[in-house]
Enzyme design. Structure first.
Site, PDB file in Angstrom:
ATOM      1  N   LYS A  54       0.609  -1.231  -0.064  1.00 59.79           N
ATOM      2  CA  LYS A  54       0.024  -0.048  -0.038  1.00 59.79           C
ATOM      3  C   LYS A  54       0.678   1.075  -0.089  1.00 59.79           C
ATOM      4  O   LYS A  54       0.522   2.296  -0.500  1.00 59.79           O
ATOM      5  CB  LYS A  54      -0.992   0.086   1.175  1.00 59.79           C
ATOM      6  CG  LYS A  54      -2.016  -1.038   1.387  1.00 59.79           C
ATOM      7  CD  LYS A  54      -2.593  -1.161   2.713  1.00 59.79           C
ATOM      8  CE  LYS A  54      -3.448  -2.140   2.864  1.00 59.79           C
ATOM      9  NZ  LYS A  54      -3.869  -2.116   4.429  1.00 59.79           N
ATOM     10  N   GLY A  55       2.035   1.030   0.389  1.00 58.30           N
ATOM     11  CA  GLY A  55       3.080   2.165   0.696  1.00 58.30           C
ATOM     12  C   GLY A  55       3.085   3.297  -0.150  1.00 58.30           C
ATOM     13  O   GLY A  55       3.497   4.389  -0.266  1.00 58.30           O
TER      14      GLY A  55
ATOM     15  N   GLU B  84       8.059   2.213  -5.861  1.00 54.22           N
ATOM     16  CA  GLU B  84       8.235   1.761  -4.554  1.00 54.22           C
ATOM     17  C   GLU B  84       8.202   2.968  -3.665  1.00 54.22           C
ATOM     18  O   GLU B  84       8.711   4.066  -4.044  1.00 54.22           O
ATOM     19  CB  GLU B  84       9.457   0.897  -4.621  1.00 54.22           C
ATOM     20  CG  GLU B  84       9.293  -0.620  -4.288  1.00 54.22           C
ATOM     21  CD  GLU B  84       8.690  -1.233  -3.085  1.00 54.22           C
ATOM     22  OE1 GLU B  84       7.892  -0.492  -2.486  1.00 54.22           O
ATOM     23  OE2 GLU B  84       9.153  -2.204  -2.387  1.00 54.22           O
ATOM     24  N   ASP B  85       7.456   2.660  -2.598  1.00 55.60           N
ATOM     25  CA  ASP B  85       7.800   3.789  -1.482  1.00 55.60           C
ATOM     26  C   ASP B  85       9.313   3.861  -0.921  1.00 55.60           C
ATOM     27  O   ASP B  85       9.829   4.925  -0.797  1.00 55.60           O
ATOM     28  CB  ASP B  85       6.625   3.472  -0.366  1.00 55.60           C
ATOM     29  CG  ASP B  85       6.862   2.247   0.423  1.00 55.60           C
ATOM     30  OD1 ASP B  85       7.354   1.269  -0.203  1.00 55.60           O
ATOM     31  OD2 ASP B  85       6.166   2.001   1.331  1.00 55.60           O
TER      32      ASP B  85
ATOM     33  N   ASP C 145      14.338  -0.688   1.472  1.00 54.59           N
ATOM     34  CA  ASP C 145      15.065  -1.058   2.861  1.00 54.59           C
ATOM     35  C   ASP C 145      15.994  -2.100   3.049  1.00 54.59           C
ATOM     36  O   ASP C 145      17.006  -1.896   2.529  1.00 54.59           O
ATOM     37  CB  ASP C 145      13.997  -1.378   4.130  1.00 54.59           C
ATOM     38  CG  ASP C 145      14.402  -1.180   5.407  1.00 54.59           C
ATOM     39  OD1 ASP C 145      15.521  -0.999   5.744  1.00 54.59           O
ATOM     40  OD2 ASP C 145      13.631  -1.759   6.094  1.00 54.59           O
TER      41      ASP C 145
ATOM     42  N   LYS D  57      17.388   3.247   1.765  1.00 56.35           N
ATOM     43  CA  LYS D  57      18.167   3.116   3.045  1.00 56.35           C
ATOM     44  C   LYS D  57      19.376   2.435   2.845  1.00 56.35           C
ATOM     45  O   LYS D  57      19.170   1.098   2.821  1.00 56.35           O
ATOM     46  CB  LYS D  57      17.388   2.383   4.253  1.00 56.35           C
ATOM     47  CG  LYS D  57      16.304   3.175   4.747  1.00 56.35           C
ATOM     48  CD  LYS D  57      15.559   2.566   6.066  1.00 56.35           C
ATOM     49  CE  LYS D  57      14.104   2.770   6.398  1.00 56.35           C
ATOM     50  NZ  LYS D  57      13.649   2.071   7.441  1.00 56.35           N
TER      51      LYS D  57
ATOM     52  N   PHE E  56      13.474   4.608  11.117  1.00 57.58           N
ATOM     53  CA  PHE E  56      12.189   4.097  10.461  1.00 57.58           C
ATOM     54  C   PHE E  56      11.217   5.619  10.362  1.00 57.58           C
ATOM     55  O   PHE E  56      10.997   6.372  11.124  1.00 57.58           O
ATOM     56  CB  PHE E  56      11.233   3.293  11.628  1.00 57.58           C
ATOM     57  CG  PHE E  56      10.181   2.729  11.294  1.00 57.58           C
ATOM     58  CD1 PHE E  56      10.291   1.494  10.397  1.00 57.58           C
ATOM     59  CD2 PHE E  56       8.707   3.535  11.292  1.00 57.58           C
ATOM     60  CE1 PHE E  56       9.156   0.874  10.032  1.00 57.58           C
ATOM     61  CE2 PHE E  56       7.737   2.585  10.612  1.00 57.58           C
ATOM     62  CZ  PHE E  56       7.845   1.311  10.055  1.00 57.58           C
ATOM     63  N   VAL E  57      10.534   5.683   9.042  1.00 57.00           N
ATOM     64  CA  VAL E  57       9.909   6.899   8.673  1.00 57.00           C
ATOM     65  C   VAL E  57       8.575   6.595   8.446  1.00 57.00           C
ATOM     66  O   VAL E  57       7.976   5.375   7.971  1.00 57.00           O
ATOM     67  CB  VAL E  57      10.738   7.335   7.404  1.00 57.00           C
ATOM     68  CG1 VAL E  57      11.797   8.087   7.766  1.00 57.00           C
ATOM     69  CG2 VAL E  57      10.711   6.435   6.228  1.00 57.00           C
TER      70      VAL E  57
ATOM     71  N   ASP F  30       3.611   3.740   6.434  1.00 57.92           N
ATOM     72  CA  ASP F  30       2.993   3.457   7.706  1.00 57.92           C
ATOM     73  C   ASP F  30       3.726   2.906   9.054  1.00 57.92           C
ATOM     74  O   ASP F  30       4.941   2.378   8.562  1.00 57.92           O
ATOM     75  CB  ASP F  30       1.622   2.455   7.360  1.00 57.92           C
ATOM     76  CG  ASP F  30       2.487   0.908   7.294  1.00 57.92           C
ATOM     77  OD1 ASP F  30       3.313   0.869   6.633  1.00 57.92           O
ATOM     78  OD2 ASP F  30       1.848   0.102   8.141  1.00 57.92           O
TER      79      ASP F  30
ATOM     80  N   ARG G 223      -0.183   7.132   7.315  1.00 60.46           N
ATOM     81  CA  ARG G 223       0.013   7.238   5.738  1.00 60.46           C
ATOM     82  C   ARG G 223      -0.280   8.564   5.272  1.00 60.46           C
ATOM     83  O   ARG G 223       0.095   9.023   4.307  1.00 60.46           O
ATOM     84  CB  ARG G 223      -0.658   6.072   5.114  1.00 60.46           C
ATOM     85  CG  ARG G 223      -0.279   4.784   5.541  1.00 60.46           C
ATOM     86  CD  ARG G 223      -1.070   3.646   4.533  1.00 60.46           C
ATOM     87  NE  ARG G 223      -0.876   2.280   4.811  1.00 60.46           N
ATOM     88  CZ  ARG G 223      -0.012   1.574   4.693  1.00 60.46           C
ATOM     89  NH1 ARG G 223       1.075   1.941   3.838  1.00 60.46           N
ATOM     90  NH2 ARG G 223      -0.185   0.277   4.963  1.00 60.46           N
TER      91      ARG G 223
END
Ligand code: IMP
Length: 173
Positions: free
Chosen positions: A41-42, A97-98, A101, A129, A150-151, A157, A163
């Protein structure tokens, strides 16, 4: 100001960077048609803004994979939850992609779509990252590189919340 998150990247900076990335993508895909794949969903907010910065003909597809529960670290296991709706034969695919990581999610999606005979495949990630990377995976377009923190916000989210924040934020301690 939201009580839960400090601003790491403002909405103005995000908007300006999306225009720059969009201009680059328009140049790279001039004369071609794109299939833009939103990773739910990001990425839904980033996708919505990015496609409006593009002027090449395009179609939108949506894919969903799971790797994170409600936790802040990856389980390392990626599963397909929802597949795209159309074949990719001969298509120029851009995965949106959001955040990259560990890179495991993007690698899974690149491998999954890469064997469906597309003309080309590339990825655009709003955030990366680099210190958290656990696998070799190409990201052709990156919005911002951030540290191993962590963002939330702008689609991202924590336990399905935050979000809707218009900026990328750092959770307050
Ligand atoms: P990866 O497989 O470890 O690269 O993780 C990719 C997915 O994990 C992203 O698409 C996000 O949904 C989620 N994720 C990774 N880091 C963060 C973060 O800092 N905030 C929110 N979600 C994150």
């Amino acid at each position: 100001m939201n009580p839960v998150a400090d601003v790491l990247i403002s909405k103005e900076k995000i908007a300006a960077r999306i225009q720059e990335i969009g201009a680059q993508i328009n140049k790279d895909y001039a004369g071609k048609e794109l299939t833009v794949v939103c990773v739910l969903k990001g990425s839904f907010i980033f996708m919505a803004d990015l496609v409006r910065a593009l002027n090449v003909p395009l179609t939108c597809e949506f894919i969903s994979v799971s790797s994170y529960g409600n936790e802040k670290t990856s389980s390392g296991e990626v599963k397909l939850v929802l597949d795209i709706s159309k074949p990719l034969d001969g298509k120029h695919v851009l995965i949106v992609e959001d955040i990259v990581d560990s890179g495991l999610t993007l690698k899974f999606i690149r491998d999954l779509l890469g064997v469906r005979n597309p003309a080309s495949i590339a990825c655009c990630a709003l955030l990366e990252k680099p210190e958290a990377l656990k696998t070799q995976v190409s990201v052709e377009y990156t919005g911002f590189k951030i540290g191993n923190e962590f963002v939330v916000g702008y689609g991202l989210d924590y336990a399905q919340k935050y979000r809707e924040l218009p900026y990328i934020g750092l959770m307050k301690a």
